[in-house]
Design an enzyme around this catalytic site. Structure first.
Site, PDB file in Angstrom:
ATOM      1  N   VAL A   1       1.043  -1.190  -0.054  1.00 24.58           N
ATOM      2  CA  VAL A   1      -0.210   0.487  -0.329  1.00 24.58           C
ATOM      3  C   VAL A   1       0.699   0.821   0.078  1.00 24.58           C
ATOM      4  O   VAL A   1       1.429   1.466   0.617  1.00 24.58           O
ATOM      5  CB  VAL A   1      -0.679  -0.018   1.570  1.00 24.58           C
ATOM      6  CG1 VAL A   1      -2.406   0.739   1.377  1.00 24.58           C
ATOM      7  CG2 VAL A   1      -1.876  -1.577   1.013  1.00 24.58           C
ATOM      8  N   PRO A   2       1.117   1.557  -1.291  1.00 24.70           N
ATOM      9  CA  PRO A   2       2.615   2.316  -1.116  1.00 24.70           C
ATOM     10  C   PRO A   2       2.355   4.685  -1.050  1.00 24.70           C
ATOM     11  O   PRO A   2       2.279   4.588  -2.015  1.00 24.70           O
ATOM     12  CB  PRO A   2       2.578   2.852  -3.167  1.00 24.70           C
ATOM     13  CG  PRO A   2       1.134   2.601  -2.967  1.00 24.70           C
ATOM     14  CD  PRO A   2       0.640   1.797  -2.497  1.00 24.70           C
ATOM     15  N   CYS A   3       2.463   4.213   0.160  1.00 29.45           N
ATOM     16  CA  CYS A   3       2.173   5.590   1.001  1.00 29.45           C
ATOM     17  C   CYS A   3       4.005   6.188   0.799  1.00 29.45           C
ATOM     18  O   CYS A   3       4.150   7.786   0.555  1.00 29.45           O
ATOM     19  CB  CYS A   3       2.384   5.227   2.339  1.00 29.45           C
ATOM     20  SG  CYS A   3       3.720   4.327   3.337  1.00 29.45           S
ATOM     21  N   HIS A   4       4.625   5.435   0.458  1.00 27.87           N
ATOM     22  CA  HIS A   4       5.593   6.763   0.019  1.00 27.87           C
ATOM     23  C   HIS A   4       5.822   7.133  -1.132  1.00 27.87           C
ATOM     24  O   HIS A   4       6.485   7.615  -1.394  1.00 27.87           O
ATOM     25  CB  HIS A   4       6.611   5.090  -0.410  1.00 27.87           C
ATOM     26  CG  HIS A   4       7.147   4.592  -1.677  1.00 27.87           C
ATOM     27  ND1 HIS A   4       6.017   3.374  -1.367  1.00 27.87           N
ATOM     28  CD2 HIS A   4       7.604   3.869  -2.335  1.00 27.87           C
ATOM     29  CE1 HIS A   4       5.745   2.937  -2.593  1.00 27.87           C
ATOM     30  NE2 HIS A   4       6.814   3.387  -3.160  1.00 27.87           N
TER      31      HIS A   4
END
Length: 177
Positions: free
Chosen positions: A132-135
């Site tokens: 879950v690409p919060c970056h």
């Protein structure tokens, strides 16, 4: 019941947690919210979902976009899950801003506006980093605002995906939620 295992990555050890539904946590050793919502009663055990998650990570760390998604189980408030679902839609190799996510949520709810700060808080509580690409979320001004795993990892991941831009910068004061 939650189960755990570890994965040795190029950026250090990663703790994985899952239940019967899917992956519930992916944390980097030493990160700000390490294993925050891991059940006190959990068992270290290799279960099938971990094989899929490790395969996904193997592909990711070679610099390629994984073409499959392991089962995940996002556990949070309805607002957090709404934000995390938007994170899942950010394409590999692209970034978006907290303000854009807030605009999308406001639009979806029929509101005039939504607080980017509230969105940032929810992004910061994402327990399934990378997948879950919060970056991929940056400040509107190009600030590499807060990343619980550490700004150095955020930069590494953006570069690995070819999404890093020269105008990105590290803020002088931490903005991590």
């Amino acid at each position: 019941m939650q189960y755990t295992t570890t994965y040795q990555s190029p950026v250090g050890e990663i703790l994985l947690a899952a239940d019967e539904i899917g992956l519930t946590g992916l944390w980097f050793a030493g990160e700000k919210y390490y294993a925050l919502n891991l059940d006190e009663e959990h068992e270290e055990k290799e279960i099938p979902v971990f094989a899929e998650v490790k395969r996904w990570l193997d592909v990711y760390f070679t610099g390629r976009e994984p073409d499959f998604m392991p089962p995940i189980h996002m556990i949070g408030t309805p607002f957090q899950v709404e934000v995390w679902e938007l994170l899942r839609k950010i394409p590999y190799g692209k970034t978006t801003t907290y303000g854009e996510l807030a605009r999308q949520i406001a639009e979806g709810r029929g509101l005039k506006r939504m607080s980017a700060q509230a969105v940032g808080f929810a992004v910061g509580r994402n327990e399934i980093s990378l997948i879950v690409p919060c970056h991929r979320v940056v400040g509107t001004n190009g600030s590499l605002a807060g990343y619980a795993g550490g700004i150095d990892k955020k930069i590494t991941f953006l570069k690995l995906e070819g999404a890093y831009k020269d105008e990105y910068f590290i803020p002088k004061h931490s903005t991590a939620p």
